[in-house]
Design a protein around this motif. Structure first.
Motif, PDB file in Angstrom:
ATOM      1  N   GLY A  37      70.876  28.091  22.843  1.00 13.66           N
ATOM      2  CA  GLY A  37      72.222  28.552  23.191  1.00 13.66           C
ATOM      3  C   GLY A  37      73.271  27.949  22.281  1.00 13.66           C
ATOM      4  O   GLY A  37      74.222  28.629  21.859  1.00 13.66           O
ATOM      5  N   PHE A  38      73.118  26.672  21.945  1.00 10.55           N
ATOM      6  CA  PHE A  38      74.069  26.022  21.040  1.00 10.55           C
ATOM      7  C   PHE A  38      74.018  26.664  19.659  1.00 10.55           C
ATOM      8  O   PHE A  38      75.058  26.950  19.050  1.00 10.55           O
ATOM      9  CB  PHE A  38      73.765  24.525  20.941  1.00 10.55           C
ATOM     10  CG  PHE A  38      74.715  23.784  20.064  1.00 10.55           C
ATOM     11  CD1 PHE A  38      75.984  23.464  20.515  1.00 10.55           C
ATOM     12  CD2 PHE A  38      74.345  23.406  18.786  1.00 10.55           C
ATOM     13  CE1 PHE A  38      76.872  22.786  19.713  1.00 10.55           C
ATOM     14  CE2 PHE A  38      75.226  22.728  17.970  1.00 10.55           C
ATOM     15  CZ  PHE A  38      76.491  22.408  18.433  1.00 10.55           C
ATOM     16  N   ALA A  39      72.802  26.923  19.156  1.00 11.59           N
ATOM     17  CA  ALA A  39      72.672  27.538  17.833  1.00 11.59           C
ATOM     18  C   ALA A  39      73.293  28.929  17.815  1.00 11.59           C
ATOM     19  O   ALA A  39      74.015  29.285  16.869  1.00 11.59           O
ATOM     20  CB  ALA A  39      71.196  27.606  17.437  1.00 11.59           C
ATOM     21  N   VAL A  40      73.052  29.701  18.850  1.00 16.31           N
ATOM     22  CA  VAL A  40      73.639  31.044  18.918  1.00 16.31           C
ATOM     23  C   VAL A  40      75.155  30.941  19.004  1.00 16.31           C
ATOM     24  O   VAL A  40      75.877  31.692  18.340  1.00 16.31           O
ATOM     25  CB  VAL A  40      73.052  31.832  20.113  1.00 16.31           C
ATOM     26  CG1 VAL A  40      73.829  33.109  20.363  1.00 16.31           C
ATOM     27  CG2 VAL A  40      71.589  32.141  19.861  1.00 16.31           C
ATOM     28  N   GLY A  41      75.639  30.001  19.808  1.00 18.25           N
ATOM     29  CA  GLY A  41      77.092  29.814  19.917  1.00 18.25           C
ATOM     30  C   GLY A  41      77.729  29.423  18.600  1.00 18.25           C
ATOM     31  O   GLY A  41      78.812  29.899  18.251  1.00 18.25           O
ATOM     32  N   MET A  42      77.067  28.585  17.839  1.00 15.52           N
ATOM     33  CA  MET A  42      77.624  28.176  16.536  1.00 15.52           C
ATOM     34  C   MET A  42      77.551  29.320  15.530  1.00 15.52           C
ATOM     35  O   MET A  42      78.430  29.451  14.675  1.00 15.52           O
ATOM     36  CB  MET A  42      76.891  26.943  16.006  1.00 15.52           C
ATOM     37  CG  MET A  42      77.164  25.682  16.808  1.00 15.52           C
ATOM     38  SD  MET A  42      78.925  25.313  17.024  1.00 15.52           S
ATOM     39  CE  MET A  42      79.389  24.871  15.378  1.00 15.52           C
ATOM     40  N   LEU A  43      76.530  30.158  15.611  1.00 15.01           N
ATOM     41  CA  LEU A  43      76.454  31.296  14.703  1.00 15.01           C
ATOM     42  C   LEU A  43      77.488  32.361  15.051  1.00 15.01           C
ATOM     43  O   LEU A  43      78.009  33.038  14.171  1.00 15.01           O
ATOM     44  CB  LEU A  43      75.057  31.910  14.725  1.00 15.01           C
ATOM     45  CG  LEU A  43      73.996  31.107  13.984  1.00 15.01           C
ATOM     46  CD1 LEU A  43      72.623  31.695  14.229  1.00 15.01           C
ATOM     47  CD2 LEU A  43      74.293  31.059  12.507  1.00 15.01           C
ATOM     48  N   MET A  44      77.775  32.495  16.346  1.00 14.15           N
ATOM     49  CA  MET A  44      78.793  33.461  16.761  1.00 14.15           C
ATOM     50  C   MET A  44      80.199  32.947  16.468  1.00 14.15           C
ATOM     51  O   MET A  44      81.147  33.718  16.398  1.00 14.15           O
ATOM     52  CB  MET A  44      78.680  33.722  18.280  1.00 14.15           C
ATOM     53  CG  MET A  44      77.468  34.489  18.665  1.00 14.15           C
ATOM     54  SD  MET A  44      77.232  34.684  20.453  1.00 14.15           S
ATOM     55  CE  MET A  44      78.813  34.456  21.165  1.00 14.15           C
ATOM     56  N   ASN A  45      80.314  31.662  16.295  1.00  6.25           N
ATOM     57  CA  ASN A  45      81.593  31.001  16.147  1.00  6.25           C
ATOM     58  C   ASN A  45      82.196  31.299  14.777  1.00  6.25           C
ATOM     59  O   ASN A  45      81.635  30.943  13.743  1.00  6.25           O
ATOM     60  CB  ASN A  45      81.368  29.496  16.324  1.00  6.25           C
ATOM     61  CG  ASN A  45      82.636  28.743  16.486  1.00  6.25           C
ATOM     62  OD1 ASN A  45      83.713  29.327  16.537  1.00  6.25           O
ATOM     63  ND2 ASN A  45      82.510  27.440  16.557  1.00  6.25           N
TER      64      ASN A  45
END
Length: 194
Positions: A37-45
């Motif tokens: 979830g953190f990795a996806v959040g950072m990629l979406m960021n």
């Protein structure tokens, strides 16, 4: 006289092993939920703020935890209705999915219900509507991957290509699931009709 307590101890030991397996499977599902979830959040960021990754990680973790709790409660009710423990019921489901259902008379009702549920799930996944939906999603994710590569957004292209390949490989896994269900049905039919 001593064989009865030994059999009871052995049954309790087997239940403890099944319970530990279930706990490990749940942990293996929950532990990667946060980092993914953190990795996806950072990629979406887009603006590079760390808080976005943390919020998405928390959201994914809580969603996975709640979904896992709901599924385990439902399976626990089914197991209790059939007279087996949750760990044993989950293990029976795993054996049926592998095409090797146990043939003992005391677990036969649970095995037959699991087999019927898996057959219904397979039929739903191979229905005409699902086939059209799968084809549309394959085309959509392929198009998204191409657009992301042309825009040089390689991280997003990686995720969309992963989704594309997942949907593309689904018919192969459905075919394998059908063969295993047929093997399980054949084994149970051979036991019923010797």
């Amino acid at each position: 006289m001593t064989s009865q307590p030994m059999a009871e101890d052995r049954r309790k030991e087997q239940e403890a092993v099944l319970r530990r397996r279930l706990v490990v499977r749940c942990a293996l599902l929950l532990v990667p939920a946060g980092p993914v979830g953190f990795a996806v959040g950072m990629l979406m960021n887009i603006n590079g703020r760390l808080i976005t990754g943390v919020w998405v990680a928390a959201t994914v973790f809580v969603t996975v935890a709640v979904a896992l709790w709901v599924v385990l409660r439902r399976e626990q009710r089914r197991a209790a209705r059939l007279g087996v423990t949750l760990g044993h019921y989950v293990d029976l489901g795993r054996l049926v999915r592998r095409g090797d259902p146990p043939v003992q008379a005391e677990v036969r009702p649970a095995v037959l219900e699991i087999l019927e549920r898996q057959r219904a799930s397979w039929e739903q996944m191979t229905s005409k509507g699902q086939s059209w939906l799968r084809t549309g999603l394959i085309a959509l994710f392929f198009l998204i991957t191409v657009v992301n590569v042309l825009d040089r957004q390689y991280a997003l292209a990686f995720f969309s290509s992963f989704a594309f390949l997942s949907w593309l490989s689904l018919p192969l896994s459905l075919r394998r699931q059908r063969k295993r269900l047929q093997a399980a049905q054949g084994k149970l039919a051979a036991i019923r009709n010797p």
